[in-house]
Design a protein around this motif. Structure first.
Motif, PDB file in Angstrom:
ATOM      1  N   LYS A  26       0.813  -1.232   0.000  1.00 25.90           N
ATOM      2  CA  LYS A  26       0.000   0.000   0.000  1.00 25.90           C
ATOM      3  C   LYS A  26       0.847   1.284   0.000  1.00 25.90           C
ATOM      4  O   LYS A  26       0.535   2.214  -0.751  1.00 25.90           O
ATOM      5  N   PRO A  27       1.935   1.333   0.790  1.00 28.59           N
ATOM      6  CA  PRO A  27       2.716   2.582   0.784  1.00 28.59           C
ATOM      7  C   PRO A  27       3.332   2.915  -0.584  1.00 28.59           C
ATOM      8  O   PRO A  27       3.676   4.068  -0.834  1.00 28.59           O
ATOM      9  N   LEU A  28       3.464   1.902  -1.454  1.00 25.27           N
ATOM     10  CA  LEU A  28       4.111   2.142  -2.762  1.00 25.27           C
ATOM     11  C   LEU A  28       3.109   2.303  -3.909  1.00 25.27           C
ATOM     12  O   LEU A  28       3.488   2.683  -5.022  1.00 25.27           O
ATOM     13  N   ALA A  29       1.832   2.005  -3.633  1.00 22.84           N
ATOM     14  CA  ALA A  29       0.870   1.839  -4.729  1.00 22.84           C
ATOM     15  C   ALA A  29       0.700   3.088  -5.589  1.00 22.84           C
ATOM     16  O   ALA A  29       0.696   3.007  -6.826  1.00 22.84           O
ATOM     17  N   SER A  30       0.590   4.259  -4.955  1.00 20.86           N
ATOM     18  CA  SER A  30       0.366   5.489  -5.736  1.00 20.86           C
ATOM     19  C   SER A  30       1.566   5.791  -6.617  1.00 20.86           C
ATOM     20  O   SER A  30       1.428   6.162  -7.781  1.00 20.86           O
ATOM     21  N   GLU A  31       2.759   5.604  -6.042  1.00 13.82           N
ATOM     22  CA  GLU A  31       3.991   5.888  -6.792  1.00 13.82           C
ATOM     23  C   GLU A  31       4.136   4.938  -7.996  1.00 13.82           C
ATOM     24  O   GLU A  31       4.459   5.367  -9.107  1.00 13.82           O
ATOM     25  N   LEU A  32       3.877   3.652  -7.755  1.00 10.28           N
ATOM     26  CA  LEU A  32       3.975   2.676  -8.849  1.00 10.28           C
ATOM     27  C   LEU A  32       3.014   3.036  -9.967  1.00 10.28           C
ATOM     28  O   LEU A  32       3.340   2.971 -11.154  1.00 10.28           O
ATOM     29  N   ASP A  33       1.805   3.448  -9.568  1.00  8.48           N
ATOM     30  CA  ASP A  33       0.773   3.830 -10.545  1.00  8.48           C
ATOM     31  C   ASP A  33       1.210   5.063 -11.325  1.00  8.48           C
ATOM     32  O   ASP A  33       1.147   5.088 -12.563  1.00  8.48           O
ATOM     33  N   ARG A  34       1.685   6.054 -10.600  1.00 12.03           N
ATOM     34  CA  ARG A  34       2.066   7.323 -11.230  1.00 12.03           C
ATOM     35  C   ARG A  34       3.198   7.101 -12.238  1.00 12.03           C
ATOM     36  O   ARG A  34       3.181   7.609 -13.345  1.00 12.03           O
ATOM     37  N   GLU A  35       4.168   6.279 -11.831  1.00 14.37           N
ATOM     38  CA  GLU A  35       5.342   6.056 -12.693  1.00 14.37           C
ATOM     39  C   GLU A  35       5.139   4.924 -13.700  1.00 14.37           C
ATOM     40  O   GLU A  35       6.001   4.691 -14.537  1.00 14.37           O
ATOM     41  N   ILE A  77      -4.215  -8.349  -1.600  1.00 13.10           N
ATOM     42  CA  ILE A  77      -3.178  -7.719  -2.435  1.00 13.10           C
ATOM     43  C   ILE A  77      -3.819  -6.636  -3.312  1.00 13.10           C
ATOM     44  O   ILE A  77      -3.287  -5.523  -3.436  1.00 13.10           O
ATOM     45  N   CYS A  78      -4.965  -6.952  -3.900  1.00 12.85           N
ATOM     46  CA  CYS A  78      -5.621  -5.996  -4.817  1.00 12.85           C
ATOM     47  C   CYS A  78      -6.196  -4.793  -4.072  1.00 12.85           C
ATOM     48  O   CYS A  78      -6.315  -3.713  -4.647  1.00 12.85           O
ATOM     49  N   LYS A  79      -6.546  -4.990  -2.812  1.00 13.41           N
ATOM     50  CA  LYS A  79      -7.028  -3.867  -1.991  1.00 13.41           C
ATOM     51  C   LYS A  79      -5.915  -2.813  -1.879  1.00 13.41           C
ATOM     52  O   LYS A  79      -6.161  -1.629  -1.885  1.00 13.41           O
ATOM     53  N   ALA A  80      -4.690  -3.292  -1.799  1.00 12.15           N
ATOM     54  CA  ALA A  80      -3.553  -2.365  -1.700  1.00 12.15           C
ATOM     55  C   ALA A  80      -3.126  -1.872  -3.081  1.00 12.15           C
ATOM     56  O   ALA A  80      -2.854  -0.684  -3.263  1.00 12.15           O
ATOM     57  N   CYS A  81      -3.069  -2.770  -4.049  1.00 10.72           N
ATOM     58  CA  CYS A  81      -2.584  -2.386  -5.385  1.00 10.72           C
ATOM     59  C   CYS A  81      -3.085  -3.410  -6.415  1.00 10.72           C
ATOM     60  O   CYS A  81      -2.608  -4.550  -6.445  1.00 10.72           O
ATOM     61  N   ALA A  82      -4.028  -2.966  -7.230  1.00 10.26           N
ATOM     62  CA  ALA A  82      -4.629  -3.885  -8.206  1.00 10.26           C
ATOM     63  C   ALA A  82      -3.633  -4.310  -9.274  1.00 10.26           C
ATOM     64  O   ALA A  82      -3.759  -5.382  -9.865  1.00 10.26           O
ATOM     65  N   ASP A 347      -4.660  13.549  -5.135  1.00  7.54           N
ATOM     66  CA  ASP A 347      -4.301  13.665  -3.718  1.00  7.54           C
ATOM     67  C   ASP A 347      -4.868  12.502  -2.899  1.00  7.54           C
ATOM     68  O   ASP A 347      -4.384  12.207  -1.808  1.00  7.54           O
ATOM     69  N   TYR A 348      -5.920  11.897  -3.402  1.00 10.52           N
ATOM     70  CA  TYR A 348      -6.555  10.773  -2.695  1.00 10.52           C
ATOM     71  C   TYR A 348      -6.544   9.540  -3.609  1.00 10.52           C
ATOM     72  O   TYR A 348      -6.607   9.679  -4.834  1.00 10.52           O
ATOM     73  N   PRO A 349      -6.497   8.330  -3.008  1.00  7.42           N
ATOM     74  CA  PRO A 349      -6.420   7.128  -3.864  1.00  7.42           C
ATOM     75  C   PRO A 349      -7.735   6.769  -4.563  1.00  7.42           C
ATOM     76  O   PRO A 349      -7.749   5.863  -5.389  1.00  7.42           O
ATOM     77  N   ALA A 350      -8.824   7.502  -4.255  1.00 10.10           N
ATOM     78  CA  ALA A 350     -10.130   7.130  -4.838  1.00 10.10           C
ATOM     79  C   ALA A 350     -10.071   7.086  -6.367  1.00 10.10           C
ATOM     80  O   ALA A 350     -10.637   6.185  -6.997  1.00 10.10           O
ATOM     81  N   GLU A 351      -9.371   8.053  -6.961  1.00  7.59           N
ATOM     82  CA  GLU A 351      -9.350   8.081  -8.438  1.00  7.59           C
ATOM     83  C   GLU A 351      -8.563   6.891  -9.010  1.00  7.59           C
ATOM     84  O   GLU A 351      -8.885   6.384 -10.078  1.00  7.59           O
ATOM     85  N   ARG A 352      -7.544   6.430  -8.284  1.00 10.84           N
ATOM     86  CA  ARG A 352      -6.798   5.241  -8.753  1.00 10.84           C
ATOM     87  C   ARG A 352      -7.710   4.009  -8.712  1.00 10.84           C
ATOM     88  O   ARG A 352      -7.725   3.200  -9.661  1.00 10.84           O
ATOM     89  N   HIS A 353      -8.469   3.881  -7.636  1.00 12.93           N
ATOM     90  CA  HIS A 353      -9.364   2.719  -7.556  1.00 12.93           C
ATOM     91  C   HIS A 353     -10.389   2.749  -8.695  1.00 12.93           C
ATOM     92  O   HIS A 353     -10.714   1.711  -9.286  1.00 12.93           O
ATOM     93  N   PHE A 354     -10.889   3.942  -9.001  1.00 10.86           N
ATOM     94  CA  PHE A 354     -11.868   4.118 -10.084  1.00 10.86           C
ATOM     95  C   PHE A 354     -11.238   3.700 -11.427  1.00 10.86           C
ATOM     96  O   PHE A 354     -11.829   2.948 -12.204  1.00 10.86           O
ATOM     97  N   ARG A 355     -10.011   4.152 -11.678  1.00  8.97           N
ATOM     98  CA  ARG A 355      -9.349   3.795 -12.943  1.00  8.97           C
ATOM     99  C   ARG A 355      -9.033   2.303 -12.989  1.00  8.97           C
ATOM    100  O   ARG A 355      -9.168   1.653 -14.021  1.00  8.97           O
TER     101      ARG A 355
END
Ligand code: CAA
Length: 383
Positions: A26-35, A77-82, A347-355
Protein backbone atom coordinates in the motif's frame (compact mmCIF):
# COMPACT_ATOMS: atom_id res chain seq x y z
CA UNK A 1 -16.57 -10.52 8.94
CA UNK A 2 -18.65 -13.22 7.36
CA UNK A 3 -20.69 -16.12 8.73
CA UNK A 4 -18.81 -18.40 6.33
CA UNK A 5 -16.17 -20.15 8.38
CA UNK A 6 -12.61 -20.27 7.18
CA UNK A 7 -10.18 -22.99 8.17
CA UNK A 8 -7.17 -22.01 10.31
CA UNK A 9 -5.01 -22.29 7.21
CA UNK A 10 -7.29 -20.01 5.15
CA UNK A 11 -7.47 -17.51 7.99
CA UNK A 12 -3.68 -17.59 8.28
CA UNK A 13 -3.11 -16.89 4.59
CA UNK A 14 -5.60 -14.03 4.70
CA UNK A 15 -3.78 -12.52 7.69
CA UNK A 16 -0.35 -12.90 6.11
CA UNK A 17 -1.58 -11.34 2.86
CA UNK A 18 -3.30 -8.48 4.71
CA UNK A 19 -0.16 -7.63 6.73
CA UNK A 20 2.07 -7.79 3.69
CA UNK A 21 -0.33 -5.73 1.56
CA UNK A 22 -0.92 -3.10 4.23
CA UNK A 23 2.73 -2.69 5.24
CA UNK A 24 4.68 -3.29 2.06
CA UNK A 25 2.41 -2.78 -0.95
CA UNK A 26 0.00 0.00 0.00
CA UNK A 27 2.72 2.58 0.78
CA UNK A 28 4.11 2.14 -2.76
CA UNK A 29 0.87 1.84 -4.73
CA UNK A 30 0.37 5.49 -5.74
CA UNK A 31 3.99 5.89 -6.79
CA UNK A 32 3.97 2.68 -8.85
CA UNK A 33 0.77 3.83 -10.55
CA UNK A 34 2.07 7.32 -11.23
CA UNK A 35 5.34 6.06 -12.69
CA UNK A 36 3.78 3.07 -14.47
CA UNK A 37 6.53 0.96 -12.88
CA UNK A 38 6.35 -2.85 -12.78
CA UNK A 39 6.47 -3.97 -9.11
CA UNK A 40 9.39 -6.40 -9.56
CA UNK A 41 10.48 -6.32 -5.89
CA UNK A 42 6.94 -6.92 -4.66
CA UNK A 43 6.54 -9.84 -7.06
CA UNK A 44 9.74 -11.33 -5.63
CA UNK A 45 8.36 -10.96 -2.11
CA UNK A 46 5.05 -12.52 -3.15
CA UNK A 47 7.07 -15.47 -4.45
CA UNK A 48 8.82 -15.78 -1.07
CA UNK A 49 5.39 -15.84 0.61
CA UNK A 50 4.29 -18.63 -1.75
CA UNK A 51 1.67 -16.43 -3.45
CA UNK A 52 2.69 -17.09 -7.05
CA UNK A 53 1.35 -20.64 -7.09
CA UNK A 54 -0.89 -20.83 -4.03
CA UNK A 55 -3.19 -23.68 -5.06
CA UNK A 56 -0.58 -25.73 -6.94
CA UNK A 57 0.48 -28.85 -4.97
CA UNK A 58 3.76 -28.54 -3.07
CA UNK A 59 5.38 -31.31 -5.16
CA UNK A 60 5.17 -28.90 -8.14
CA UNK A 61 6.55 -25.93 -6.23
CA UNK A 62 3.21 -24.47 -5.12
CA UNK A 63 1.70 -23.57 -1.77
CA UNK A 64 -0.52 -26.67 -1.67
CA UNK A 65 -3.55 -24.63 -0.61
CA UNK A 66 -6.97 -24.25 -2.21
CA UNK A 67 -8.68 -21.77 -4.51
CA UNK A 68 -10.47 -20.11 -1.60
CA UNK A 69 -7.08 -19.39 0.03
CA UNK A 70 -5.97 -17.92 -3.30
CA UNK A 71 -8.92 -15.50 -3.53
CA UNK A 72 -8.54 -14.49 0.11
CA UNK A 73 -4.91 -13.55 -0.48
CA UNK A 74 -5.59 -11.95 -3.86
CA UNK A 75 -8.34 -9.70 -2.48
CA UNK A 76 -5.92 -8.35 0.13
CA UNK A 77 -3.18 -7.72 -2.44
CA UNK A 78 -5.62 -6.00 -4.82
CA UNK A 79 -7.03 -3.87 -1.99
CA UNK A 80 -3.55 -2.37 -1.70
CA UNK A 81 -2.58 -2.39 -5.38
CA UNK A 82 -4.63 -3.89 -8.21
CA UNK A 83 -1.60 -3.83 -10.52
CA UNK A 84 0.44 -6.04 -8.21
CA UNK A 85 -2.65 -8.23 -7.83
CA UNK A 86 -3.06 -8.93 -11.53
CA UNK A 87 0.57 -10.09 -11.83
CA UNK A 88 -0.19 -12.65 -9.12
CA UNK A 89 -3.57 -13.54 -10.62
CA UNK A 90 -2.25 -14.22 -14.12
CA UNK A 91 0.64 -16.37 -12.86
CA UNK A 92 -1.67 -18.49 -10.69
CA UNK A 93 -4.87 -18.72 -12.71
CA UNK A 94 -3.84 -18.38 -16.33
CA UNK A 95 -0.40 -19.97 -16.35
CA UNK A 96 0.27 -22.37 -13.46
CA UNK A 97 -3.29 -23.73 -13.45
CA UNK A 98 -3.47 -24.87 -17.11
CA UNK A 99 -0.01 -26.47 -16.91
CA UNK A 100 -1.11 -28.30 -13.76
CA UNK A 101 -4.42 -29.39 -15.31
CA UNK A 102 -3.38 -30.17 -18.87
CA UNK A 103 0.43 -30.51 -18.87
CA UNK A 104 2.53 -33.66 -19.08
CA UNK A 105 4.68 -34.71 -16.13
CA UNK A 106 7.78 -33.40 -17.96
CA UNK A 107 6.09 -30.04 -18.63
CA UNK A 108 5.12 -29.78 -14.97
CA UNK A 109 8.66 -30.46 -13.83
CA UNK A 110 10.25 -28.12 -16.35
CA UNK A 111 7.75 -25.22 -16.31
CA UNK A 112 5.26 -25.50 -13.47
CA UNK A 113 7.85 -25.92 -10.73
CA UNK A 114 9.72 -22.62 -11.30
CA UNK A 115 6.47 -20.77 -12.14
CA UNK A 116 4.67 -21.90 -8.98
CA UNK A 117 7.72 -21.04 -6.89
CA UNK A 118 7.73 -17.61 -8.50
CA UNK A 119 11.26 -18.08 -9.84
CA UNK A 120 9.78 -17.53 -13.29
CA UNK A 121 6.88 -15.39 -14.39
CA UNK A 122 4.21 -16.40 -16.87
CA UNK A 123 1.76 -14.76 -19.24
CA UNK A 124 -1.33 -15.91 -21.17
CA UNK A 125 -1.50 -15.09 -24.83
CA UNK A 126 -4.88 -15.65 -26.49
CA UNK A 127 -6.25 -12.31 -27.76
CA UNK A 128 -5.13 -10.74 -31.02
CA UNK A 129 -5.53 -7.30 -32.59
CA UNK A 130 -8.70 -8.51 -34.38
CA UNK A 131 -9.82 -11.30 -32.02
CA UNK A 132 -10.72 -10.53 -28.40
CA UNK A 133 -14.22 -11.62 -27.41
CA UNK A 134 -14.37 -13.90 -30.45
CA UNK A 135 -11.45 -16.01 -29.25
CA UNK A 136 -12.27 -18.81 -31.72
CA UNK A 137 -11.23 -16.62 -34.65
CA UNK A 138 -7.56 -16.21 -33.74
CA UNK A 139 -5.21 -16.06 -36.72
CA UNK A 140 -1.80 -16.88 -35.21
CA UNK A 141 -0.73 -20.06 -36.98
CA UNK A 142 1.31 -23.05 -35.85
CA UNK A 143 2.51 -25.25 -38.70
CA UNK A 144 4.07 -28.61 -37.87
CA UNK A 145 7.52 -29.15 -39.34
CA UNK A 146 9.20 -32.37 -38.08
CA UNK A 147 10.06 -31.77 -34.41
CA UNK A 148 8.85 -28.16 -34.36
CA UNK A 149 5.80 -26.04 -34.93
CA UNK A 150 6.55 -22.79 -36.75
CA UNK A 151 4.50 -20.01 -35.18
CA UNK A 152 3.58 -16.75 -36.90
CA UNK A 153 1.21 -14.03 -35.73
CA UNK A 154 0.59 -11.12 -33.40
CA UNK A 155 -0.94 -11.32 -29.93
CA UNK A 156 -2.45 -8.41 -28.02
CA UNK A 157 -3.23 -7.36 -24.45
CA UNK A 158 -0.75 -9.73 -22.87
CA UNK A 159 -0.56 -8.98 -19.15
CA UNK A 160 3.05 -9.52 -17.93
CA UNK A 161 4.08 -9.72 -21.62
CA UNK A 162 7.35 -7.76 -21.34
CA UNK A 163 8.51 -9.42 -18.08
CA UNK A 164 7.30 -12.99 -18.56
CA UNK A 165 9.68 -15.91 -18.99
CA UNK A 166 6.99 -18.36 -20.12
CA UNK A 167 4.02 -17.89 -22.44
CA UNK A 168 0.82 -19.95 -22.56
CA UNK A 169 0.20 -19.44 -26.25
CA UNK A 170 -2.91 -20.19 -28.31
CA UNK A 171 -2.58 -20.74 -32.05
CA UNK A 172 -4.52 -22.21 -34.93
CA UNK A 173 -3.23 -25.34 -36.65
CA UNK A 174 -5.91 -24.98 -39.37
CA UNK A 175 -7.57 -21.62 -39.96
CA UNK A 176 -10.54 -23.21 -41.75
CA UNK A 177 -11.59 -25.08 -38.61
CA UNK A 178 -11.91 -22.09 -36.27
CA UNK A 179 -12.08 -23.14 -32.59
CA UNK A 180 -11.73 -26.85 -33.46
CA UNK A 181 -8.12 -26.19 -34.53
CA UNK A 182 -7.01 -23.99 -31.64
CA UNK A 183 -3.83 -25.51 -30.21
CA UNK A 184 -2.04 -24.43 -27.03
CA UNK A 185 1.69 -24.32 -26.29
CA UNK A 186 4.02 -23.55 -23.42
CA UNK A 187 6.65 -21.29 -24.95
CA UNK A 188 9.94 -20.05 -23.53
CA UNK A 189 9.93 -16.30 -24.06
CA UNK A 190 13.59 -16.34 -25.00
CA UNK A 191 12.90 -18.56 -28.04
CA UNK A 192 14.19 -16.79 -31.18
CA UNK A 193 11.40 -15.19 -33.23
CA UNK A 194 9.49 -13.63 -30.31
CA UNK A 195 9.40 -9.86 -30.17
CA UNK A 196 7.76 -7.76 -27.48
CA UNK A 197 5.73 -5.27 -29.52
CA UNK A 198 3.80 -2.20 -28.39
CA UNK A 199 3.65 -1.75 -24.63
CA UNK A 200 0.29 -0.18 -23.82
CA UNK A 201 -0.25 3.07 -21.91
CA UNK A 202 -3.32 2.32 -19.85
CA UNK A 203 -6.06 4.12 -17.93
CA UNK A 204 -5.61 1.91 -14.87
CA UNK A 205 -3.55 -0.97 -13.45
CA UNK A 206 -0.71 1.16 -14.72
CA UNK A 207 2.02 -0.61 -12.75
CA UNK A 208 1.26 -3.89 -14.47
CA UNK A 209 2.51 -4.22 -18.01
CA UNK A 210 0.46 -5.11 -21.04
CA UNK A 211 2.00 -5.64 -24.45
CA UNK A 212 1.80 -7.16 -27.87
CA UNK A 213 3.84 -10.28 -28.55
CA UNK A 214 4.90 -10.84 -32.12
CA UNK A 215 5.79 -14.34 -33.34
CA UNK A 216 7.91 -14.33 -36.47
CA UNK A 217 8.87 -17.82 -37.59
CA UNK A 218 9.22 -18.89 -33.95
CA UNK A 219 10.10 -22.60 -33.64
CA UNK A 220 8.26 -24.26 -30.75
CA UNK A 221 9.26 -27.88 -29.99
CA UNK A 222 6.45 -30.44 -30.30
CA UNK A 223 6.95 -31.49 -26.68
CA UNK A 224 5.87 -27.96 -25.68
CA UNK A 225 2.35 -28.47 -27.01
CA UNK A 226 -0.13 -28.23 -24.13
CA UNK A 227 -2.75 -30.91 -24.71
CA UNK A 228 -3.63 -32.34 -28.08
CA UNK A 229 -3.91 -30.43 -31.34
CA UNK A 230 -7.36 -28.83 -31.56
CA UNK A 231 -8.06 -28.98 -27.83
CA UNK A 232 -6.66 -25.50 -27.18
CA UNK A 233 -10.03 -23.72 -27.21
CA UNK A 234 -11.36 -25.88 -24.40
CA UNK A 235 -8.11 -25.41 -22.47
CA UNK A 236 -8.48 -21.63 -22.92
CA UNK A 237 -12.13 -21.64 -21.81
CA UNK A 238 -11.54 -23.85 -18.77
CA UNK A 239 -8.52 -21.76 -17.81
CA UNK A 240 -10.55 -18.57 -18.13
CA UNK A 241 -13.29 -20.08 -15.93
CA UNK A 242 -10.67 -20.17 -13.16
CA UNK A 243 -9.18 -16.81 -14.15
CA UNK A 244 -12.58 -15.12 -13.80
CA UNK A 245 -12.71 -16.11 -10.13
CA UNK A 246 -9.39 -14.29 -9.70
CA UNK A 247 -10.62 -11.15 -11.48
CA UNK A 248 -13.79 -11.25 -9.37
CA UNK A 249 -11.57 -11.27 -6.33
CA UNK A 250 -9.48 -8.42 -7.71
CA UNK A 251 -12.68 -6.40 -8.21
CA UNK A 252 -13.77 -7.09 -4.62
CA UNK A 253 -10.38 -5.88 -3.37
CA UNK A 254 -10.59 -2.65 -5.39
CA UNK A 255 -14.17 -2.00 -4.25
CA UNK A 256 -13.32 -2.70 -0.60
CA UNK A 257 -10.40 -0.27 -0.76
CA UNK A 258 -12.70 2.40 -2.19
CA UNK A 259 -15.29 1.83 0.55
CA UNK A 260 -12.60 1.97 3.26
CA UNK A 261 -11.37 5.31 1.86
CA UNK A 262 -14.91 6.69 1.53
CA UNK A 263 -15.83 5.83 5.14
CA UNK A 264 -12.65 7.34 6.50
CA UNK A 265 -13.11 10.53 4.44
CA UNK A 266 -16.75 10.84 5.51
CA UNK A 267 -15.58 10.86 9.13
CA UNK A 268 -12.93 13.53 8.70
CA UNK A 269 -14.75 15.86 6.29
CA UNK A 270 -17.23 18.32 7.75
CA UNK A 271 -20.02 20.21 6.00
CA UNK A 272 -22.83 22.24 7.52
CA UNK A 273 -21.00 22.01 10.89
CA UNK A 274 -20.90 18.22 11.08
CA UNK A 275 -19.03 15.23 9.67
CA UNK A 276 -20.59 14.27 6.36
CA UNK A 277 -21.26 10.66 7.43
CA UNK A 278 -24.14 12.10 9.50
CA UNK A 279 -26.07 12.78 6.31
CA UNK A 280 -28.39 10.10 5.02
CA UNK A 281 -27.32 10.95 1.48
CA UNK A 282 -23.85 9.66 2.39
CA UNK A 283 -25.09 6.81 4.58
CA UNK A 284 -27.30 5.39 1.83
CA UNK A 285 -24.33 5.34 -0.52
CA UNK A 286 -22.15 3.59 2.09
CA UNK A 287 -24.91 1.05 2.77
CA UNK A 288 -25.32 0.17 -0.90
CA UNK A 289 -21.56 0.01 -1.42
CA UNK A 290 -21.09 -2.37 1.51
CA UNK A 291 -24.01 -4.57 0.47
CA UNK A 292 -22.86 -4.96 -3.12
CA UNK A 293 -19.30 -5.74 -1.98
CA UNK A 294 -20.55 -8.41 0.42
CA UNK A 295 -22.69 -10.01 -2.31
CA UNK A 296 -19.74 -9.94 -4.72
CA UNK A 297 -17.42 -11.55 -2.20
CA UNK A 298 -19.90 -14.35 -1.53
CA UNK A 299 -20.20 -15.05 -5.26
CA UNK A 300 -16.41 -15.18 -5.58
CA UNK A 301 -16.07 -17.49 -2.59
CA UNK A 302 -18.84 -19.74 -3.90
CA UNK A 303 -17.13 -20.11 -7.28
CA UNK A 304 -13.79 -20.79 -5.55
CA UNK A 305 -15.34 -23.46 -3.34
CA UNK A 306 -16.99 -25.12 -6.33
CA UNK A 307 -13.65 -25.23 -8.15
CA UNK A 308 -12.04 -26.77 -5.07
CA UNK A 309 -14.80 -29.38 -4.94
CA UNK A 310 -14.23 -30.21 -8.61
CA UNK A 311 -17.79 -29.17 -9.49
CA UNK A 312 -18.57 -27.42 -12.80
CA UNK A 313 -18.24 -23.73 -12.00
CA UNK A 314 -18.39 -21.98 -15.39
CA UNK A 315 -21.64 -20.15 -14.56
CA UNK A 316 -20.67 -19.27 -11.00
CA UNK A 317 -17.27 -17.89 -12.09
CA UNK A 318 -18.90 -15.75 -14.79
CA UNK A 319 -21.51 -14.49 -12.30
CA UNK A 320 -18.81 -13.69 -9.73
CA UNK A 321 -16.73 -11.77 -12.26
CA UNK A 322 -19.72 -9.95 -13.76
CA UNK A 323 -21.24 -8.87 -10.47
CA UNK A 324 -17.96 -8.06 -8.73
CA UNK A 325 -16.55 -6.02 -11.62
CA UNK A 326 -19.73 -3.98 -12.09
CA UNK A 327 -19.79 -3.51 -8.32
CA UNK A 328 -16.20 -2.28 -8.37
CA UNK A 329 -17.05 0.28 -11.05
CA UNK A 330 -20.18 1.41 -9.18
CA UNK A 331 -18.55 1.52 -5.75
CA UNK A 332 -15.48 3.43 -6.95
CA UNK A 333 -17.75 5.98 -8.67
CA UNK A 334 -19.62 6.52 -5.41
CA UNK A 335 -16.34 6.75 -3.48
CA UNK A 336 -15.27 9.66 -5.68
CA UNK A 337 -18.69 11.27 -5.21
CA UNK A 338 -18.31 11.08 -1.43
CA UNK A 339 -14.88 12.70 -1.68
CA UNK A 340 -16.35 15.51 -3.82
CA UNK A 341 -13.73 17.59 -5.68
CA UNK A 342 -10.88 15.97 -3.75
CA UNK A 343 -11.91 12.58 -5.12
CA UNK A 344 -11.25 13.86 -8.62
CA UNK A 345 -7.63 14.64 -7.79
CA UNK A 346 -4.58 12.46 -7.33
CA UNK A 347 -4.30 13.67 -3.72
CA UNK A 348 -6.55 10.77 -2.70
CA UNK A 349 -6.42 7.13 -3.86
CA UNK A 350 -10.13 7.13 -4.84
CA UNK A 351 -9.35 8.08 -8.44
CA UNK A 352 -6.80 5.24 -8.75
CA UNK A 353 -9.36 2.72 -7.56
CA UNK A 354 -11.87 4.12 -10.08
CA UNK A 355 -9.35 3.80 -12.94
CA UNK A 356 -8.26 0.32 -11.80
CA UNK A 357 -11.86 -0.92 -11.51
CA UNK A 358 -12.66 -0.39 -15.20
CA UNK A 359 -10.40 -3.14 -16.52
CA UNK A 360 -12.21 -5.77 -14.44
CA UNK A 361 -15.25 -5.24 -16.70
CA UNK A 362 -13.08 -5.91 -19.76
CA UNK A 363 -10.27 -8.43 -19.39
CA UNK A 364 -10.69 -12.20 -19.10
CA UNK A 365 -14.02 -11.69 -20.88
CA UNK A 366 -16.05 -8.48 -20.96
CA UNK A 367 -19.25 -8.11 -18.95
CA UNK A 368 -21.15 -8.81 -22.16
CA UNK A 369 -19.25 -12.10 -22.63
CA UNK A 370 -19.97 -13.06 -19.00
CA UNK A 371 -23.69 -12.48 -19.69
CA UNK A 372 -23.46 -14.75 -22.77
CA UNK A 373 -21.73 -17.45 -20.72
CA UNK A 374 -24.31 -17.19 -17.91
CA UNK A 375 -27.28 -17.14 -20.30
CA UNK A 376 -25.96 -20.22 -22.14
CA UNK A 377 -25.68 -22.10 -18.84
CA UNK A 378 -29.09 -20.94 -17.61
CA UNK A 379 -30.78 -21.95 -20.86
CA UNK A 380 -29.08 -25.38 -20.68
CA UNK A 381 -30.53 -25.84 -17.20
CA UNK A 382 -34.04 -25.28 -18.61
CA UNK A 383 -33.65 -27.43 -21.73
N1 CAA B 1 -15.36 -25.10 -20.56
C1 CAA B 1 -15.17 -26.14 -21.44
N2 CAA B 1 -15.53 -26.06 -22.75
C2 CAA B 1 -16.10 -24.92 -23.17
C3 CAA B 1 -16.33 -23.82 -22.33
C4 CAA B 1 -15.93 -23.94 -20.95
N3 CAA B 1 -16.12 -22.95 -20.08
N4 CAA B 1 -16.90 -22.82 -23.02
C5 CAA B 1 -17.04 -23.28 -24.29
N5 CAA B 1 -16.56 -24.55 -24.37
C6 CAA B 1 -16.56 -25.42 -25.55
C7 CAA B 1 -17.98 -25.65 -26.05
O1 CAA B 1 -18.58 -26.73 -25.36
C8 CAA B 1 -17.76 -25.96 -27.51
O2 CAA B 1 -17.34 -27.29 -27.63
P1 CAA B 1 -17.69 -28.18 -28.96
O3 CAA B 1 -16.94 -27.59 -30.09
O4 CAA B 1 -17.20 -29.56 -28.60
O5 CAA B 1 -19.17 -28.11 -29.14
C9 CAA B 1 -16.58 -25.07 -27.86
O6 CAA B 1 -15.91 -24.76 -26.63
C10 CAA B 1 -17.00 -23.78 -28.52
O7 CAA B 1 -17.93 -23.13 -27.67
P2 CAA B 1 -18.85 -21.97 -28.21
O8 CAA B 1 -19.57 -22.42 -29.45
O9 CAA B 1 -19.67 -21.48 -27.07
O10 CAA B 1 -17.74 -20.88 -28.65
P3 CAA B 1 -17.86 -19.42 -29.19
O11 CAA B 1 -16.91 -19.26 -30.30
O12 CAA B 1 -19.30 -19.06 -29.41
O13 CAA B 1 -17.27 -18.56 -27.96
C11 CAA B 1 -17.29 -17.39 -25.85
C12 CAA B 1 -17.77 -18.60 -26.69
C13 CAA B 1 -17.87 -17.60 -24.46
C14 CAA B 1 -17.78 -16.09 -26.45
C15 CAA B 1 -15.73 -17.42 -25.81
O14 CAA B 1 -15.18 -17.14 -27.08
C16 CAA B 1 -15.15 -16.44 -24.80
O15 CAA B 1 -15.11 -16.74 -23.61
N6 CAA B 1 -14.70 -15.26 -25.26
C17 CAA B 1 -13.97 -14.33 -24.40
C18 CAA B 1 -12.50 -14.64 -24.41
C19 CAA B 1 -11.78 -14.01 -23.24
O16 CAA B 1 -12.22 -14.08 -22.11
N7 CAA B 1 -10.61 -13.43 -23.53
C20 CAA B 1 -9.78 -12.87 -22.53
C21 CAA B 1 -8.35 -13.18 -22.87
S1 CAA B 1 -7.20 -13.17 -21.54
C22 CAA B 1 -6.96 -11.55 -21.13
O17 CAA B 1 -7.90 -10.89 -20.88
C23 CAA B 1 -5.58 -10.95 -21.13
C24 CAA B 1 -4.82 -11.15 -19.90
O18 CAA B 1 -3.60 -11.23 -19.98
C25 CAA B 1 -5.44 -11.17 -18.57
Amino acid sequence: MSIIELTDEQQMIQDVARDFAENEIKPLASELDREGRFPADLVKKMAELGFMGIFIPEEYGGGGMDTLSYVLALEEICKACASTGVVMSVNNSLVADPIYRFGTEEQKKKYLLPLAKGEKLGCFSLSEPAAGSDAGSIKTTAVKNREYYIVNGTKNWVTNGPEADVIILFTSTDLSKRHHAVTAFIVDKETPGIIVGKVEHKLGIRASSTSQLIFDGCRVPIENRLGEEGLGFKIAMQTLDGGRIGIGSQAVGIAQAALDEAVSYSKEREAFSQPIYNFQGIQFMLADMATRIEASRLLVWQAARMKDRKMKFTKQAAMAKLFASETAMWVTTKAIQIHGGYGYTTDYPAERHFRDAKITEIYEGTSEIQRIVIANQVLKEYS
